[in-house]
Design a protein around this motif. Structure first.
Motif, mmCIF file in Angstrom:
data_model
loop_
_atom_site.group_PDB
_atom_site.id
_atom_site.type_symbol
_atom_site.label_atom_id
_atom_site.label_comp_id
_atom_site.label_asym_id
_atom_site.label_seq_id
_atom_site.Cartn_x
_atom_site.Cartn_y
_atom_site.Cartn_z
ATOM 1 N N ILE A 139 24.605 25.566 -6.578
ATOM 2 C CA ILE A 139 25.874 24.843 -6.523
ATOM 3 C C ILE A 139 25.573 23.364 -6.729
ATOM 4 C CG2 ILE A 139 27.898 24.295 -5.134
ATOM 5 C CD1 ILE A 139 27.339 26.895 -3.564
ATOM 6 N N PRO B 2 38.532 18.775 -8.125
ATOM 7 C CA PRO B 2 38.521 20.247 -8.205
ATOM 8 C C PRO B 2 39.624 20.743 -9.141
ATOM 9 C CG PRO B 2 38.575 19.499 -5.919
ATOM 10 C CD PRO B 2 38.789 18.294 -6.790
ATOM 11 N N ARG B 3 39.300 21.770 -9.906
ATOM 12 C CA ARG B 3 40.306 22.430 -10.734
ATOM 13 C C ARG B 3 41.002 23.475 -9.872
ATOM 14 N NH1 ARG B 3 35.910 22.869 -15.312
ATOM 15 N NH2 ARG B 3 36.167 20.816 -16.250
ATOM 16 N N GLU B 4 42.119 23.951 -10.343
ATOM 17 C CA GLU B 4 42.874 24.946 -9.583
ATOM 18 C C GLU B 4 41.984 26.149 -9.256
ATOM 19 O OE1 GLU B 4 46.846 27.743 -10.043
ATOM 20 O OE2 GLU B 4 46.729 25.878 -11.190
ATOM 21 N N GLU C 142 39.247 26.155 -7.466
ATOM 22 C CA GLU C 142 37.872 25.799 -7.111
ATOM 23 C C GLU C 142 37.796 25.415 -5.635
ATOM 24 O OE1 GLU C 142 35.737 24.264 -11.185
ATOM 25 O OE2 GLU C 142 36.786 22.758 -9.975
ATOM 26 N N ASP D 248 35.406 23.814 -2.472
ATOM 27 C CA ASP D 248 34.262 22.981 -2.120
ATOM 28 C C ASP D 248 33.208 23.836 -1.429
ATOM 29 O OD1 ASP D 248 32.910 20.422 -1.793
ATOM 30 O OD2 ASP D 248 33.358 20.631 0.336
ATOM 31 N N HIS E 216 32.173 26.542 -5.567
ATOM 32 C CA HIS E 216 32.048 26.249 -6.992
ATOM 33 C C HIS E 216 31.256 24.971 -7.225
ATOM 34 C CE1 HIS E 216 35.646 28.824 -6.645
ATOM 35 N NE2 HIS E 216 35.048 29.429 -7.658
ATOM 36 N N TYR E 217 31.510 23.971 -6.428
ATOM 37 C CA TYR E 217 30.813 22.680 -6.450
ATOM 38 C C TYR E 217 30.857 22.108 -5.043
ATOM 39 C CZ TYR E 217 30.921 22.255 -11.577
ATOM 40 O OH TYR E 217 30.728 22.438 -12.915
ATOM 41 N N TYR F 169 27.341 14.514 -11.921
ATOM 42 C CA TYR F 169 26.976 15.897 -11.612
ATOM 43 C C TYR F 169 25.517 15.880 -11.197
ATOM 44 C CZ TYR F 169 31.112 17.386 -14.247
ATOM 45 O OH TYR F 169 32.387 17.563 -14.690
#
Length: 185
Positions: free
Chosen positions: A34, A41-43, A45, A47, A50-51, A79
């Motif tokens: 990760i 965050p995209r819809e 996603e 914490d 996903h990232y 990133y």
């Protein structure tokens, strides 16, 4: 003894994500890394799933405190790979599969030189271009940029990268079997 850290690199459109998604679930002792990011965050996603979503200030503090294995700024967002995540997974006895670009892999190797490098390549630049066009998600300018970046990334990987394995992804089943064999080492 099984290897603990694997790093996959590939130009956009080479099929790295497809291969990873196909194979990783067959290895219950392996987790997919990760990354931390400053992008929103995209819809859908989450914490920590996903990232690790960070503010720009938080991310820069992590860099300053040497808490990132590798990092880069892409399209105005940071990133990178948090050391704490890698160390936590290793302490839990997990093996970790990373998805890093060829430039991030060089920095990653400075911290974890034992990591096994896997370079995923398209059969040719013409086939890569066809795959990018088939996706129908990018404009002509973006496709051209991705192709130029692919040429640079492949050349950089060949000259400066530490990749113990190369998989030419011209047949998904064969490429997946090659990846399975590597991850079994």
């Amino acid at each position: 003894m099984k290897h603990k850290l694997f790093v996959m690199s590939a130009p956009s459109g080479a099929g790295k994500t497809t291969l990873k998604d196909l194979v990783i679930r067959e290895f219950p002792d392996m987790v997919y890394s990760i990354s931390a990011t400053t992008r929103a965050p995209r819809e859908g996603e989450i914490d920590g799933v996903h990232y690790f979503f960070k503010t720009r200030e938080e991310f820069q503090q992590m860099i300053a405190k040497n808490e990132m294995v590798e990092w880069n700024e892409v399209h105005g967002n940071f990133y990178g790979t948090p050391k704490s995540f890698v160390e936590k997974m290793l302490s839990e006895g997990k093996r970790v599969l990373f998805d890093l670009d060829v430039f991030g892999k060089v920095n990653f190797d400075k911290v974890y030189p034992e990591a096994v490098g896997i370079l995923i390549l398209p059969p040719s630049l013409e086939i890569l271009e066809a795959r990018l066009r088939h996706r129908a998600t990018d404009s002509e300018d973006v496709i051209r940029l991705r192709l130029e970046n692919a040429k640079k990334e492949i050349a950089f990987a060949e000259e400066h990268g530490k990749y113990e394995y190369k998989i030419v992804n011209d047949n998904l089943e064969i490429a997946a079997n090659q990846l399975r064999k590597i991850l079994s080492t």
